[in-house]
Design an enzyme around this catalytic site. Structure first.
Site, PDB file in Angstrom:
ATOM      1  N   CYS A   1      37.332 -15.428  15.741  1.00 25.98           N
ATOM      2  CA  CYS A   1      36.312 -15.904  14.807  1.00 25.98           C
ATOM      3  C   CYS A   1      35.275 -14.845  14.445  1.00 25.98           C
ATOM      4  CB  CYS A   1      35.653 -17.170  15.321  1.00 25.98           C
ATOM      5  SG  CYS A   1      34.709 -16.977  16.829  1.00 25.98           S
TER       6      CYS A   1
ATOM      7  N   HIS B   1      30.677 -19.772  18.653  1.00 27.63           N
ATOM      8  CA  HIS B   1      31.636 -19.678  17.559  1.00 27.63           C
ATOM      9  C   HIS B   1      30.967 -18.988  16.372  1.00 27.63           C
ATOM     10  CE1 HIS B   1      34.981 -20.637  15.069  1.00 27.63           C
ATOM     11  NE2 HIS B   1      34.290 -21.447  14.282  1.00 27.63           N
TER      12      HIS B   1
END
Ligand SMILES: [Zn+2]
Length: 338
Positions: free
Chosen positions: A38, A318
């Site tokens: 990510c 994230h």
């Protein structure tokens, strides 16, 4: 096609499972199988929406700069450009596979591979540095000579230092992303001011603290450029007094880059033990940084087009991105986990 995401192609790059025609944002692909992680995706999307860099790749201008005789490897730039080209030209039913690009990242910076929590800003620095090295217009770096520009007025000294930098590091990437920072050290005893000029690829801003609520990006810039007193053990040696003196230190921006990367230091210095969640407000348009310029600067007003976000904690988080499509002007969210 996906109802959540109007750009299936670009979201397909996000897909960690690499299944064609699957929009990650629909939640139908949950199995990671070693595609880009990510933080890489987040940075890649920010760069892909950087118009000048995108066009550099789309028009194959990078080929002109790839210098094959002095560099053994130009594969990172080539794979990056290929990926950008695919992202912007393939039809929306095709998924884009970043695996070759990832292989090159692996070769260049092995520590970025795997599923560890990594720092997107650090990755951006590595990626830009890698790309720069492969398209550097300087093929033979001059021998390092020690020249003294201290007798010159600051503005001229800054210019000399900048051209010295360009003698070694000169590329499209430098044209776009690199600026010059001036740090001034003033002796409190004799008033002598010494200056140092350094190129910068981004500015790491401390997060300003206020009693409550939000702070602004300008508050963070002001904190970054605030005059700092160096005293006690930190006392530097004054060039004129030839002795260690209490000094004040201050940053100003000598040369603003075309594209300014601002990094908010949310993670504590002591390697990610805590994260500051202070809300930092920023304008989408006309971020006017002229008050931080060393001299009068006209090119110090910026419009936002990309944000790399970290959500979650230092233990598990994230990265996502918000980017403005340079062609349509529309903003998109890029998130590979839903
Ligand atoms: Zn002094």
């Amino acid at each position: 096609s996906c109802t959540f995401c109007p750009t299936v192609v670009r979201s397909a790059v996000w897909c960690e499972c690499g299944v064609p025609n699957t929009c990650c944002q629909q939640g139908s692909c949950r199995v990671p199988c070693g595609r880009l992680t990510c933080f890489m995706n987040s940075i890649l999307q920010c760069l892909s929406n950087t118009q000048s860099l995108r066009d550099y790749c789309l028009h194959n201008s990078h080929r002109r700069d790839l210098n094959n005789n002095s560099r053994t490897n130009t594969a990172l730039m080539e794979e990056f450009a290929k990926l950008i080209q695919t992202m912007w030209t393939s039809s929306s039913s095709e998924a884009v596979s970043p695996s070759e690009f990832k292989t090159q990242i692996q070769r260049y910076a092995p520590r970025f591979v795997g599923y560890n929590q990594q720092d997107a800003q650090e990755f951006l620095r590595f990626l830009l540095d890698g790309l720069h090295n492969e398209v550097n217009r300087v093929t033979v770096r001059p021998r390092g000579t020690v020249e003294d520009f201290d007798h010159l007025p600051d503005e001229e000294k800054g210019k000399k230092m900048w051209s010295k930098y360009l003698e070694r590091e000169d590329s499209k990437i430098v044209d776009l992303f690199v600026g010059q920072l001036k740090s001034s050290l003033t002796c409190s005893h004799c008033g002598f001011c010494s200056t140092v000029f350094d190129p910068f690829w981004d500015l790491s801003l401390p997060i300003a603290k206020k009693g409550y609520g939000e702070v602004s990006l300008m508050d963070c810039m002001r904190l970054f450029t605030k005059e700092d007193v160096l005293d006690g053990d930190e006392k530097p040696t004054c060039y004129r007094c030839k002795a260690r003196r209490r000094c004040t230190k201050k940053f100003t921006i000598q040369k603003f880059p075309k594209i300014l990367v601002l990094h908010l230091k949310r993670f504590s210095e002591a390697r990610r033990t805590s994260k500051l969640s202070t809300f930092v407000n920023f304008p989408m348009k006309d971020l006017d940084l002229r008050e931080f310029a060393s001299e009068n600067s006209i090119n110090a007003v910026y419009n936002l087009y990309a944000v790399s976000n970290h959500s979650g904690t230092t233990m598990g988080g994230h990265y996502t991105a918000y980017c403005r499509n340079p062609s349509s002007g529309e903003w998109y969210t890029f998130n590979d986990s839903r």
